[in-house]
Design a protein around this motif. Structure first.
Motif, mmCIF file in Angstrom:
data_model
loop_
_atom_site.group_PDB
_atom_site.id
_atom_site.type_symbol
_atom_site.label_atom_id
_atom_site.label_comp_id
_atom_site.label_asym_id
_atom_site.label_seq_id
_atom_site.Cartn_x
_atom_site.Cartn_y
_atom_site.Cartn_z
ATOM 1 N N CYS A 1 0.833 -1.216 0.000
ATOM 2 C CA CYS A 1 0.000 0.000 0.000
ATOM 3 C C CYS A 1 0.860 1.256 0.000
ATOM 4 N N LEU A 2 1.949 1.253 0.757
ATOM 5 C CA LEU A 2 2.841 2.405 0.806
ATOM 6 C C LEU A 2 3.490 2.649 -0.566
ATOM 7 N N VAL A 3 3.972 1.604 -1.223
ATOM 8 C CA VAL A 3 4.570 1.728 -2.559
ATOM 9 C C VAL A 3 3.518 2.235 -3.555
ATOM 10 N N ASN A 4 2.314 1.703 -3.461
ATOM 11 C CA ASN A 4 1.221 2.131 -4.340
ATOM 12 C C ASN A 4 0.918 3.620 -4.139
ATOM 13 N N LEU A 5 0.881 4.070 -2.884
ATOM 14 C CA LEU A 5 0.624 5.470 -2.574
ATOM 15 C C LEU A 5 1.718 6.374 -3.154
ATOM 16 N N ILE A 6 2.955 5.971 -3.029
ATOM 17 C CA ILE A 6 4.079 6.753 -3.584
ATOM 18 C C ILE A 6 3.957 6.851 -5.105
ATOM 19 N N LEU A 7 3.620 5.745 -5.747
ATOM 20 C CA LEU A 7 3.453 5.758 -7.197
ATOM 21 C C LEU A 7 2.296 6.662 -7.628
ATOM 22 N N ILE A 8 1.197 6.618 -6.905
ATOM 23 C CA ILE A 8 0.048 7.463 -7.243
ATOM 24 C C ILE A 8 0.402 8.940 -7.106
ATOM 25 N N GLY B 1 3.339 10.251 -7.457
ATOM 26 C CA GLY B 1 4.214 10.557 -8.594
ATOM 27 C C GLY B 1 3.434 10.750 -9.882
ATOM 28 N N VAL B 2 2.445 9.909 -10.119
ATOM 29 C CA VAL B 2 1.622 10.032 -11.327
ATOM 30 C C VAL B 2 0.829 11.335 -11.309
ATOM 31 N N ILE B 3 0.263 11.686 -10.168
ATOM 32 C CA ILE B 3 -0.492 12.944 -10.056
ATOM 33 C C ILE B 3 0.411 14.136 -10.321
ATOM 34 N N ARG B 4 1.630 14.111 -9.792
ATOM 35 C CA ARG B 4 2.574 15.203 -10.024
ATOM 36 C C ARG B 4 2.885 15.337 -11.521
ATOM 37 N N ARG B 5 3.111 14.213 -12.194
ATOM 38 C CA ARG B 5 3.411 14.240 -13.642
ATOM 39 C C ARG B 5 2.216 14.739 -14.442
ATOM 40 N N LEU B 6 1.000 14.360 -14.044
ATOM 41 C CA LEU B 6 -0.196 14.839 -14.737
ATOM 42 C C LEU B 6 -0.345 16.354 -14.603
ATOM 43 N N ARG B 7 -0.038 16.885 -13.430
ATOM 44 C CA ARG B 7 -0.090 18.348 -13.258
ATOM 45 C C ARG B 7 0.923 19.036 -14.162
ATOM 46 N N GLU B 8 2.140 18.513 -14.233
ATOM 47 C CA GLU B 8 3.155 19.083 -15.121
ATOM 48 C C GLU B 8 2.703 19.021 -16.565
#
Length: 181
Positions: A15-22, A24-31
């Motif tokens: 769950c922690l790894v999944n949260l970190i990945l999510i 990261g994906v949200i940050r890239r989508l904002r960029e």
């Protein structure tokens, strides 16, 4: 019991790894959204051709029917359209331009269609435009595209006496609305 503790720890780590990945994906989508917004703003600010009131540089070229086309021959308001064979937006804008050209005062003598053709593929556009306009086929940076500072295709303008731009835009309705105002 030790298996249960190991399983809970494993699920927690997952769950922690999944949260970190999510995150990261949200940050890239904002960029990505910011980059798209900046690009959209650049495209909106891009000029089709010279702006209203600007004067085309002197040019001289020959139309497909052998007639002379030059800045000095703009004696009446002339509808000008720039197209390219490989351009989807150009194909979509062509029927509207053809309809306007058929009704434009002065007929084909007061309508100029420039096909920006880098690969010799202008045949179909040329055939549809020749009955309603004087047609010039040239590469980007040719006499007409240079004189009117074409920045994109399709591009449209209404050019008055002496090459003075009366209105211009990336869409035909922009040109016609500005011209009628």
């Amino acid at each position: 019991m030790p298996y249960l503790v190991a399983l809970v720890v494993l699920v927690g780590v997952f769950c922690l790894v999944n949260l970190i990945l999510i995150v990261g994906v949200i940050r890239r989508l904002r960029e990505h959204d910011e980059a798209l917004a900046a690009r959209s703003e650049q495209e909106q600010n891009r000029r089709a051709i010279l702006s209203e009131g600007e004067v085309a540089e002197p040019f001289e070229t020959v139309s497909t029917d052998g007639g002379l086309v030059s800045r000095d021959r703009f004696e009446q308001p002339t509808l000008v359209g720039f197209f390219s064979p490989g351009c989807t937006a150009c194909h979509e804008a062509l029927p509207g331009f053809l309809a306007m050209a058929e009704r434009f005062p002065g007929g084909p003598e007061q309508v100029l269609a420039v096909i920006v053709d880098e690969n010799g593929e202008s045949g179909a556009q040329r055939a549809s435009l020749e009955p309603v306009a004087r047609v010039v086929v040239e590469k980007l940076g040719g006499p007409v595209t240079s004189a009117l500072h074409v920045g994109a295709v399709p591009a449209f303008g209404l050019v008055g006496p002496g090459g003075t731009v009366m209105s211009s835009g990336l869409r035909l309705d922009q040109v016609l609305t500005a011209a009628s105002a």
